[in-house]
Design a protein around this motif. Structure first.
Motif, PDB file in Angstrom:
ATOM      1  N   ASP A  13       0.806  -1.216   0.000  1.00 43.15           N
ATOM      2  CA  ASP A  13       0.000   0.000   0.000  1.00 43.15           C
ATOM      3  C   ASP A  13       0.840   1.268   0.000  1.00 43.15           C
ATOM      4  OD1 ASP A  13      -2.199  -1.692   0.153  1.00 43.15           O
ATOM      5  OD2 ASP A  13      -2.288  -1.564   2.345  1.00 43.15           O
ATOM      6  N   ASN A  14       2.100   1.163   0.396  1.00 37.74           N
ATOM      7  CA  ASN A  14       2.958   2.341   0.499  1.00 37.74           C
ATOM      8  C   ASN A  14       3.918   2.512  -0.669  1.00 37.74           C
ATOM      9  OD1 ASN A  14       2.097   3.421   3.165  1.00 37.74           O
ATOM     10  ND2 ASN A  14       2.673   1.359   3.779  1.00 37.74           N
ATOM     11  N   GLY A  15       3.931   1.572  -1.618  1.00 36.26           N
ATOM     12  CA  GLY A  15       4.688   1.756  -2.851  1.00 36.26           C
ATOM     13  C   GLY A  15       6.160   1.432  -2.806  1.00 36.26           C
ATOM     14  N   ILE A  16       6.592   0.540  -1.917  1.00 33.66           N
ATOM     15  CA  ILE A  16       8.010   0.189  -1.857  1.00 33.66           C
ATOM     16  C   ILE A  16       8.461  -0.549  -3.116  1.00 33.66           C
ATOM     17  CG2 ILE A  16       7.711  -1.963  -0.553  1.00 33.66           C
ATOM     18  CD1 ILE A  16      10.528   0.609  -0.017  1.00 33.66           C
ATOM     19  N   LEU A  67      17.567 -19.710   3.982  1.00 33.60           N
ATOM     20  CA  LEU A  67      17.794 -19.965   2.563  1.00 33.60           C
ATOM     21  C   LEU A  67      18.956 -19.166   1.987  1.00 33.60           C
ATOM     22  CD1 LEU A  67      14.086 -20.070   1.333  1.00 33.60           C
ATOM     23  CD2 LEU A  67      15.712 -21.979   1.383  1.00 33.60           C
ATOM     24  N   SER A  68      19.302 -18.054   2.608  1.00 35.54           N
ATOM     25  CA  SER A  68      20.347 -17.196   2.072  1.00 35.54           C
ATOM     26  C   SER A  68      21.121 -16.509   3.191  1.00 35.54           C
ATOM     27  CB  SER A  68      19.738 -16.144   1.145  1.00 35.54           C
ATOM     28  OG  SER A  68      20.731 -15.263   0.683  1.00 35.54           O
ATOM     29  N   ASP A  69      22.434 -16.665   3.165  1.00 42.36           N
ATOM     30  CA  ASP A  69      23.278 -16.021   4.171  1.00 42.36           C
ATOM     31  C   ASP A  69      23.525 -14.552   3.858  1.00 42.36           C
ATOM     32  OD1 ASP A  69      23.591 -18.388   5.596  1.00 42.36           O
ATOM     33  OD2 ASP A  69      25.362 -18.966   4.444  1.00 42.36           O
ATOM     34  N   ASP A  70      23.403 -14.179   2.597  1.00 44.18           N
ATOM     35  CA  ASP A  70      23.802 -12.842   2.158  1.00 44.18           C
ATOM     36  C   ASP A  70      22.643 -11.918   1.828  1.00 44.18           C
ATOM     37  OD1 ASP A  70      26.505 -13.535   2.367  1.00 44.18           O
ATOM     38  OD2 ASP A  70      26.458 -14.473   0.397  1.00 44.18           O
ATOM     39  N   ILE A  71      21.480 -12.172   2.401  1.00 41.50           N
ATOM     40  CA  ILE A  71      20.314 -11.351   2.080  1.00 41.50           C
ATOM     41  C   ILE A  71      20.075 -10.332   3.194  1.00 41.50           C
ATOM     42  CG2 ILE A  71      18.597 -12.860   3.167  1.00 41.50           C
ATOM     43  CD1 ILE A  71      16.906 -12.310   0.522  1.00 41.50           C
ATOM     44  N   ARG A  72      19.648  -9.142   2.805  1.00 43.25           N
ATOM     45  CA  ARG A  72      19.253  -8.117   3.778  1.00 43.25           C
ATOM     46  C   ARG A  72      17.754  -8.248   3.995  1.00 43.25           C
ATOM     47  NH1 ARG A  72      21.299  -2.396   2.166  1.00 43.25           N
ATOM     48  NH2 ARG A  72      20.822  -1.982   4.342  1.00 43.25           N
ATOM     49  N   THR A  73      17.329  -8.238   5.245  1.00 40.73           N
ATOM     50  CA  THR A  73      15.914  -8.368   5.576  1.00 40.73           C
ATOM     51  C   THR A  73      15.398  -7.048   6.131  1.00 40.73           C
ATOM     52  OG1 THR A  73      16.481  -9.238   7.752  1.00 40.73           O
ATOM     53  CG2 THR A  73      16.021 -10.851   6.015  1.00 40.73           C
ATOM     54  N   VAL A  74      14.222  -6.662   5.639  1.00 42.51           N
ATOM     55  CA  VAL A  74      13.642  -5.373   5.975  1.00 42.51           C
ATOM     56  C   VAL A  74      12.159  -5.553   6.276  1.00 42.51           C
ATOM     57  CG1 VAL A  74      13.147  -3.056   5.103  1.00 42.51           C
ATOM     58  CG2 VAL A  74      15.259  -4.218   4.412  1.00 42.51           C
ATOM     59  N   VAL A  75      11.689  -4.895   7.323  1.00 43.00           N
ATOM     60  CA  VAL A  75      10.251  -4.786   7.551  1.00 43.00           C
ATOM     61  C   VAL A  75       9.880  -3.335   7.288  1.00 43.00           C
ATOM     62  CG1 VAL A  75       8.410  -4.820   9.269  1.00 43.00           C
ATOM     63  CG2 VAL A  75      10.042  -6.703   9.165  1.00 43.00           C
ATOM     64  N   TYR A  76       8.941  -3.139   6.376  1.00 43.83           N
ATOM     65  CA  TYR A  76       8.436  -1.805   6.029  1.00 43.83           C
ATOM     66  C   TYR A  76       6.955  -1.802   6.344  1.00 43.83           C
ATOM     67  CZ  TYR A  76       7.990   2.553   3.348  1.00 43.83           C
ATOM     68  OH  TYR A  76       7.764   3.863   2.965  1.00 43.83           O
ATOM     69  N   PRO A 100       8.740   5.666   0.656  1.00 42.14           N
ATOM     70  CA  PRO A 100       9.365   4.533  -0.002  1.00 42.14           C
ATOM     71  C   PRO A 100      10.577   4.893  -0.863  1.00 42.14           C
ATOM     72  CG  PRO A 100       7.162   4.930  -0.890  1.00 42.14           C
ATOM     73  CD  PRO A 100       7.329   5.814   0.288  1.00 42.14           C
ATOM     74  N   ALA A 101      10.554   6.046  -1.510  1.00 38.69           N
ATOM     75  CA  ALA A 101      11.698   6.429  -2.345  1.00 38.69           C
ATOM     76  C   ALA A 101      12.947   6.605  -1.493  1.00 38.69           C
ATOM     77  CB  ALA A 101      11.393   7.714  -3.114  1.00 38.69           C
TER      78      ALA A 101
END
Length: 109
Positions: A13-16, A67-76, A100-101
């Motif tokens: 809903d916020n356009g990320i 599943l991935s050691d090199d992933i960045r995780t974000v909660v928006y 979001p921008a």
């Protein structure tokens, strides 16, 4: 690490998604109840970024990290992240605080 692929999970809903795509990121979208096979089909293993917009799906964060050691995780999301995932998050932000921008720019910069 250059971000070229991302998975955005939950309603956007916020356009990320649009903000990430405007920065040149290829985004796969997931909605509803998200499972490990859906994450794998969306390309989570190759993705550099996982953005969760629906904290009711927070159980996906440990799966993504597995599943991935090199992933960045974000909660928006406007909702708080559950305690059990906070240690696995790289970034959590309320859309009321950052548009979001700006978030996309920060994640890619």
């Amino acid at each position: 690490m250059a971000v070229t692929n991302a998975v955005v999970a939950g309603a956007d809903d916020n356009g990320i998604t649009d903000a990430l795509e405007a920065e040149g990121v290829e985004v796969a979208r997931l909605e509803g109840v998200i499972s490990r096979p859906q994450l794998e089909e969306a390309g989570i293993v190759e993705a550099q970024l996982y953005v969760l917009t629906d904290v009711s799906q927070a159980t996906t964060i440990p799966i993504v990290c597995d599943l991935s050691d090199d992933i960045r995780t974000v909660v928006y999301s406007r909702e708080s992240s559950p305690e059990f995932v906070k240690a696995q998050l790289d970034f959590a932000v309320d859309p009321k605080l950052l548009d979001p921008a700006l978030v996309a720019e920060e994640l890619l910069g």
